[in-house]
Design an enzyme around this catalytic site. Structure first.
Site, mmCIF file in Angstrom:
data_model
loop_
_atom_site.group_PDB
_atom_site.id
_atom_site.type_symbol
_atom_site.label_atom_id
_atom_site.label_comp_id
_atom_site.label_asym_id
_atom_site.label_seq_id
_atom_site.Cartn_x
_atom_site.Cartn_y
_atom_site.Cartn_z
ATOM 1 C CG ASN A 1 -0.193 -0.036 2.501
ATOM 2 O OD1 ASN A 1 0.494 0.912 2.855
ATOM 3 N ND2 ASN A 1 -0.292 -1.161 3.239
ATOM 4 C CG ASP B 1 -6.435 -5.512 6.440
ATOM 5 O OD1 ASP B 1 -5.912 -5.398 7.564
ATOM 6 O OD2 ASP B 1 -7.130 -4.622 5.917
ATOM 7 C CE LYS C 1 9.981 -12.384 -13.709
ATOM 8 N NZ LYS C 1 10.747 -11.995 -14.873
ATOM 9 N N PRO D 1 -1.975 -11.846 10.486
ATOM 10 C CG PRO D 1 0.090 -11.932 11.576
ATOM 11 C CD PRO D 1 -0.569 -12.216 10.262
ATOM 12 C CG ASP D 2 -5.283 -6.683 14.094
ATOM 13 O OD1 ASP D 2 -4.495 -6.019 14.803
ATOM 14 O OD2 ASP D 2 -6.253 -6.178 13.500
ATOM 15 C CB ILE D 3 0.670 -6.399 14.536
ATOM 16 C CG1 ILE D 3 1.143 -7.225 13.344
ATOM 17 C CG2 ILE D 3 1.821 -6.106 15.492
ATOM 18 C CD1 ILE D 3 1.935 -6.472 12.321
ATOM 19 C CG PHE E 1 -2.644 5.608 13.713
ATOM 20 C CD1 PHE E 1 -1.635 5.369 14.623
ATOM 21 C CD2 PHE E 1 -2.794 6.898 13.204
ATOM 22 C CE1 PHE E 1 -0.786 6.379 15.033
ATOM 23 C CE2 PHE E 1 -1.945 7.918 13.601
ATOM 24 C CZ PHE E 1 -0.936 7.660 14.515
ATOM 25 C CE LYS F 1 -10.554 0.168 11.911
ATOM 26 N NZ LYS F 1 -10.042 0.850 10.729
ATOM 27 C CE LYS G 1 -7.865 -3.353 14.074
ATOM 28 N NZ LYS G 1 -6.733 -3.437 13.173
HETATM 29 N N1 CTP Z 1 -3.214 -3.178 12.401
HETATM 30 C C1 CTP Z 1 -2.320 -4.161 12.826
HETATM 31 N N2 CTP Z 1 -2.268 -5.345 12.156
HETATM 32 C C2 CTP Z 1 -3.090 -5.591 11.111
HETATM 33 C C3 CTP Z 1 -3.983 -4.579 10.670
HETATM 34 C C4 CTP Z 1 -4.013 -3.401 11.340
HETATM 35 O O1 CTP Z 1 -1.569 -3.942 13.781
HETATM 36 N N3 CTP Z 1 -3.003 -6.745 10.493
HETATM 37 C C5 CTP Z 1 -3.286 -1.932 13.163
HETATM 38 C C6 CTP Z 1 -2.823 -0.709 12.430
HETATM 39 O O2 CTP Z 1 -1.461 -0.460 12.652
HETATM 40 C C7 CTP Z 1 -3.703 0.384 13.026
HETATM 41 C C8 CTP Z 1 -4.988 -0.326 13.344
HETATM 42 O O3 CTP Z 1 -4.651 -1.701 13.418
HETATM 43 O O4 CTP Z 1 -3.184 0.859 14.244
HETATM 44 C C9 CTP Z 1 -6.113 -0.095 12.391
HETATM 45 O O5 CTP Z 1 -5.763 -0.408 11.117
HETATM 46 P P1 CTP Z 1 -6.779 -0.124 9.878
HETATM 47 O O6 CTP Z 1 -6.084 -0.507 8.633
HETATM 48 O O7 CTP Z 1 -7.345 1.244 9.984
HETATM 49 O O8 CTP Z 1 -7.939 -1.086 10.224
HETATM 50 P P2 CTP Z 1 -8.208 -2.528 9.783
HETATM 51 O O9 CTP Z 1 -8.092 -3.364 11.000
HETATM 52 O O10 CTP Z 1 -7.361 -2.909 8.640
HETATM 53 O O11 CTP Z 1 -9.715 -2.449 9.391
HETATM 54 P P3 CTP Z 1 -10.366 -1.928 8.025
HETATM 55 O O12 CTP Z 1 -9.351 -2.190 6.955
HETATM 56 O O13 CTP Z 1 -11.588 -2.718 7.955
HETATM 57 O O14 CTP Z 1 -10.631 -0.454 8.215
#
Ligand code: CTP
Length: 400
Positions: free
Chosen positions: A209, A277, A287, A304-306, A324, A338, A342
């Protein structure tokens, strides 16, 4: 604010120099006294008389003025301040600082000082974007020099783009936070995640991104300036690692999670990274070659959601977990959900709708969302947001 706090303000040449008069005045209201070094080109834009009338002090201009040297040697001048600010900072003085030149009073004081230095660049947008200026900025940042702005907008020269000196109110905020913060987070351990992650498709391709990492790096810098022991876990960005932080470079979300866990235990964790995500579950080890008539199909699996992983830790959950929320609509509602989903203590909600220019830009307008309400911070450069966050964190920990 401690009455004895002193700013050494170096005014270099630029049309925005007039804004420094208001800066000096406003700082006085906050009990900060300002001593000024005016460069030769700076004196083309503001007069020593108007500055000294406001600052109540002599304005220093010449390295070889014997009277000055007797009254106040240039070394003492550079050391007697709590903070040095160069505003406006021209391309020229930034280049001299990066190269370590000392051919006038301003550059000599900058080389001789043992105090923190902030610069507020102001110049024509093409000059700001020039690779030479950008390389100089990276050098200065890597030496721990804080950069405030510039902002985008209409320029005095008639052009548009990034290059305006930040407004005096923002400069005041940055100076005050830097002075107030002095070591308010000493002894605290902090984890900051920043930048994008990249998720491989094959050894030469990936999905990612546009995150620039600017906000996360600014936060790591501001927290380190406040005395915290900061680990910055960053995906790939074009930025130089800030000085004085433990820098861990990662590529994927999985790597970011492992590096973040390895940084625990910490007192505070700020998750500014734009983590992908999803990752490609059928990534190829070689390749991928073009095959006639066949389009490759990518399959995805969740990363994983860190933030959620670390916020849910029983043993080593940081005392303050800050996430954030980058949203394009229903900002505060989405940020609140959120926060709960979270498990964080605070969420910095960021409007990233395209017209705001926040994503990848130099400024942001965030809302600090807590479980019991929210407060809106002004539209300001990302460094000022970072300093405000550092001050809010210090305040929060004091109250606990
Ligand atoms: N974050 C994280 N690990 C992930 C996704 C997100 O640690 N795999 C953290 C980001 O660093 C940020 C927060 O979660 O602090 C929110 O991220 P955001 O991209 O706004 O939300 P998402 O959880 O991705 O939800 P969505 O895309 O549905 O808005």
């Amino acid at each position: 604010m401690n009455q004895s706090q002193r700013l050494l303000l170096i005014i270099s040449g630029g049309i925005a120099a007039y804004k420094c008069l208001e800066l000096i005045r406003r700082l006085q209201d906050h009990g900060v006294s300002t001593r000024v070094i005016l460069t030769k080109s700076g004196s083309e834009f503001v007069t020593p008389l108007s500055i000294s009338a406001l600052s109540g002090e002599k304005v220093y201009q010449d390295l070889f003025d014997l009277t000055d040297e007797q009254e106040m040697g240039h070394i003492r001048l550079s050391r007697e301040a709590d903070l040095v600010l160069v505003a406006p900072a021209t391309a020229d003085i930034l280049a001299k600082m990066a190269a370590g030149l000392a051919n006038d009073l301003a550059t000599t004081a900058l080389l001789a000082t043992d105090k923190p230095v902030m610069v507020a660049p102001a110049m024509n947008p093409m000059m700001w974007q020039h690779p030479a200026t950008q390389a100089n900025m990276e050098t200065l940042k890597s030496r721990g020099i804080a950069v405030i702005g510039p902002e985008a907008g209409d320029m005095a020269c008639g052009e548009q783009g990034s290059g305006r000196l930040v407004e005096p109110a923002d400069l005041v905020q940055a100076v005050l936070s830097r002075l107030q913060q002095a070591q308010t987070l000493a002894g605290k351990k902090v984890l900051v995640t920043a930048g994008p992650t990249i998720e491989p498709i094959d050894p030469v391709r990936y999905i990612s991104n546009h995150s620039s990492g600017k906000q996360g790096y600014a936060i790591a810098t501001a927290l380190a300036a406040a005395g915290a022991d900061v680990t910055l876990v960053s995906g790939p960005t074009k930025l130089a690692p800030p000085q004085g932080v433990n820098f861990v470079s990662v590529q994927t979300a999985d790597e970011m999670l492992s590096a973040s866990k390895a940084a625990l235990p910490v007192d505070i964790a700020v998750f500014a990274a734009a983590v992908a995500d999803y990752k490609v579950s059928n990534a190829a080890s070689q390749k991928i070659k073009k095959k006639d008539g066949k389009t490759p199909k990518l399959e995805f699996e969740a990363n994983p959601d860190i933030l959620a992983t670390i916020a849910s830790k029983k043993e080593s959950r940081p005392d303050l977990v800050i996430g954030f929320a980058a949203e394009t609509e229903n900002l505060l509602e989405n940020a609140q959900s959120k926060l709960i989903k979270k498990g964080c203590d605070w969420v910095l909600a960021n409007d990233v709708a395209e017209e705001t220019g926040t994503f990848g830009g130099d400024a942001s307008e965030v809302h600090l969302v807590r479980s019991d309400g929210s407060e809106s911070w002004r539209h300001q450069c990302k460094q000022a947001t970072a300093h405000q966050l550092a001050a809010a964190i210090a305040e929060e920990l004091k109250g606990r």
